[in-house]
Design a protein around this motif. Structure first.
Motif, PDB file in Angstrom:
ATOM      1  N   ARG A 175      38.304  44.968 -27.705  1.00  8.72           N
ATOM      2  CA  ARG A 175      37.918  46.209 -28.127  1.00  8.72           C
ATOM      3  C   ARG A 175      36.475  46.574 -28.361  1.00  8.72           C
ATOM      4  O   ARG A 175      36.126  47.477 -28.394  1.00  8.72           O
ATOM      5  CB  ARG A 175      38.756  46.449 -29.410  1.00  8.72           C
ATOM      6  CG  ARG A 175      40.449  46.622 -28.667  1.00  8.72           C
ATOM      7  CD  ARG A 175      41.416  46.958 -29.755  1.00  8.72           C
ATOM      8  NE  ARG A 175      42.794  47.103 -29.229  1.00  8.72           N
ATOM      9  CZ  ARG A 175      43.538  45.880 -29.642  1.00  8.72           C
ATOM     10  NH1 ARG A 175      43.441  44.770 -29.029  1.00  8.72           N
ATOM     11  NH2 ARG A 175      44.798  45.972 -29.069  1.00  8.72           N
ATOM     12  N   GLU A 176      35.944  45.115 -28.663  1.00 10.53           N
ATOM     13  CA  GLU A 176      34.924  45.325 -29.492  1.00 10.53           C
ATOM     14  C   GLU A 176      34.150  45.367 -28.316  1.00 10.53           C
ATOM     15  O   GLU A 176      32.956  45.635 -28.251  1.00 10.53           O
ATOM     16  CB  GLU A 176      34.272  44.449 -30.584  1.00 10.53           C
ATOM     17  CG  GLU A 176      34.898  44.000 -32.270  1.00 10.53           C
ATOM     18  CD  GLU A 176      36.360  43.625 -31.649  1.00 10.53           C
ATOM     19  OE1 GLU A 176      36.807  42.855 -31.376  1.00 10.53           O
ATOM     20  OE2 GLU A 176      36.573  43.550 -32.779  1.00 10.53           O
ATOM     21  N   LEU A 179      33.707  48.923 -26.345  1.00  5.53           N
ATOM     22  CA  LEU A 179      32.981  49.747 -27.042  1.00  5.53           C
ATOM     23  C   LEU A 179      31.791  49.084 -26.860  1.00  5.53           C
ATOM     24  O   LEU A 179      30.695  50.533 -26.811  1.00  5.53           O
ATOM     25  CB  LEU A 179      33.313  49.844 -28.708  1.00  5.53           C
ATOM     26  CG  LEU A 179      34.827  50.596 -28.811  1.00  5.53           C
ATOM     27  CD1 LEU A 179      35.274  49.880 -30.565  1.00  5.53           C
ATOM     28  CD2 LEU A 179      35.141  51.751 -28.811  1.00  5.53           C
ATOM     29  N   ASP A 190      37.225  54.091 -35.913  1.00  3.40           N
ATOM     30  CA  ASP A 190      38.660  52.671 -34.735  1.00  3.40           C
ATOM     31  C   ASP A 190      38.449  52.759 -33.541  1.00  3.40           C
ATOM     32  O   ASP A 190      37.975  53.233 -32.738  1.00  3.40           O
ATOM     33  CB  ASP A 190      39.335  54.783 -35.051  1.00  3.40           C
ATOM     34  CG  ASP A 190      40.599  53.782 -34.611  1.00  3.40           C
ATOM     35  OD1 ASP A 190      41.111  52.655 -34.992  1.00  3.40           O
ATOM     36  OD2 ASP A 190      41.746  54.986 -35.679  1.00  3.40           O
ATOM     37  N   GLU A 191      39.084  50.920 -33.983  1.00  2.00           N
ATOM     38  CA  GLU A 191      38.565  50.691 -32.374  1.00  2.00           C
ATOM     39  C   GLU A 191      39.685  51.680 -31.534  1.00  2.00           C
ATOM     40  O   GLU A 191      40.267  50.633 -30.220  1.00  2.00           O
ATOM     41  CB  GLU A 191      39.284  49.360 -32.366  1.00  2.00           C
ATOM     42  CG  GLU A 191      37.666  48.383 -33.153  1.00  2.00           C
ATOM     43  CD  GLU A 191      37.849  47.474 -33.534  1.00  2.00           C
ATOM     44  OE1 GLU A 191      38.768  46.087 -33.389  1.00  2.00           O
ATOM     45  OE2 GLU A 191      37.234  46.404 -33.851  1.00  2.00           O
ATOM     46  N   ARG A 192      40.396  51.920 -31.991  1.00  3.17           N
ATOM     47  CA  ARG A 192      42.021  52.660 -31.215  1.00  3.17           C
ATOM     48  C   ARG A 192      41.624  53.430 -30.467  1.00  3.17           C
ATOM     49  O   ARG A 192      42.478  53.503 -29.525  1.00  3.17           O
ATOM     50  CB  ARG A 192      43.279  52.985 -32.309  1.00  3.17           C
ATOM     51  CG  ARG A 192      43.737  52.403 -32.906  1.00  3.17           C
ATOM     52  CD  ARG A 192      44.822  52.738 -34.035  1.00  3.17           C
ATOM     53  NE  ARG A 192      44.234  53.900 -35.212  1.00  3.17           N
ATOM     54  CZ  ARG A 192      44.614  53.986 -36.209  1.00  3.17           C
ATOM     55  NH1 ARG A 192      46.268  54.250 -36.818  1.00  3.17           N
ATOM     56  NH2 ARG A 192      44.377  55.061 -37.033  1.00  3.17           N
TER      57      ARG A 192
END
Length: 232
Positions: A175-176, A179, A190-192
């Motif tokens: 996820r990082e 992003l 928030d990575e969600r």
């Protein structure tokens, strides 16, 4: 085709070179990971073949460094490790495919040709068009076709995510990383938000019989149209 082979076993290199000559492929052979990395940086290559175990710098680290620097050159990893977890690790670090030792030179050539075909399909032509087995994407008009039918309800960010994944098939991204690479900055919220966008893309583009986005548990996501993870 110009291929850099980073392999410390000279007998393996000689065997590969013999088949390169038959196929009209220009090959350069380096037997050390650090030297291989420098050779990669100082040249222009159509494809890399990288051994897992190398002196100086191992193949997994080398592969990771190349991907972290933004290069999309296709990479095939040679490995004596045949466990599923080792193979997944190589793909997670950015390899496009792997060949387990001992291997047939004919099998290696088949993988080279398959990876090269996939890579060519993923590069935009002069009109900005990118094609996969099921998708046609126009980078200029930002239009998407799925199995010949237009997809008209993608948000700008969903299009950006789809384009990024299509240009990096079978590579696993956290996820990082998503992003940073898609949103274009180091995200501290928030990575969600990644999960939400992937969920929406799955609803708009995939079906249970034809999933396009796959969760790699404990790591992140990847885009893969093939049923078994390998297209011959």
């Amino acid at each position: 085709m110009k291929i850099l082979v980073i392999e410390d076993n000279e007998s393996v290199c000689e065997m590969i070179d013999m088949f390169f000559l038959k196929e009209g492929i220009s090959g350069e052979f380096v037997h050390d990971g650090l030297r291989g990395y420098e050779t990669f940086k100082n040249g222009s290559w159509d494809l890399l073949i990288v051994d897992w175990m190398l002196p100086g710098m191992d193949g997994v680290t080398l592969c990771r460094k190349i991907r972290q620097e933004g290069s999309e050159v296709p990479i095939i990893m040679l490995t004596a490790k045949d466990s599923e977890s080792d193979q997944v690790l190589g793909l997670e670090m950015g390899a496009d495919d792997y060949v387990t030792k001992p291997f047939s030179p004919l099998a290696l050539m088949a993988r080279i040709k398959a990876v090269a075909r996939r890579y060519q399909k993923q590069q935009p032509d002069e009109k900005g068009l990118i094609g996969t087995n099921h998708l046609k994407i126009n980078k200029v008009t930002r239009e998407v076709m799925l199995n010949g039918q237009p997809v008209a309800n993608l948000t700008p960010k969903e299009f950006d995510i789809l384009l990024f994944f299509v240009q990096h098939p079978r590579q696993v991204f956290t996820r990082e990383q998503l992003l940073e690479r898609v949103w274009g900055y180091q995200f501290y919220g928030d990575e969600r938000t990644v999960d939400v966008h992937i969920k929406r893309l799955r609803k708009k583009l995939g079906t249970e019989a034809q999933p396009l986005f796959h969760t790699v548990w404990g790591v992140g996501y990847k885009f893969d149209e093939s049923v078994d993870g390998y297209e011959g």
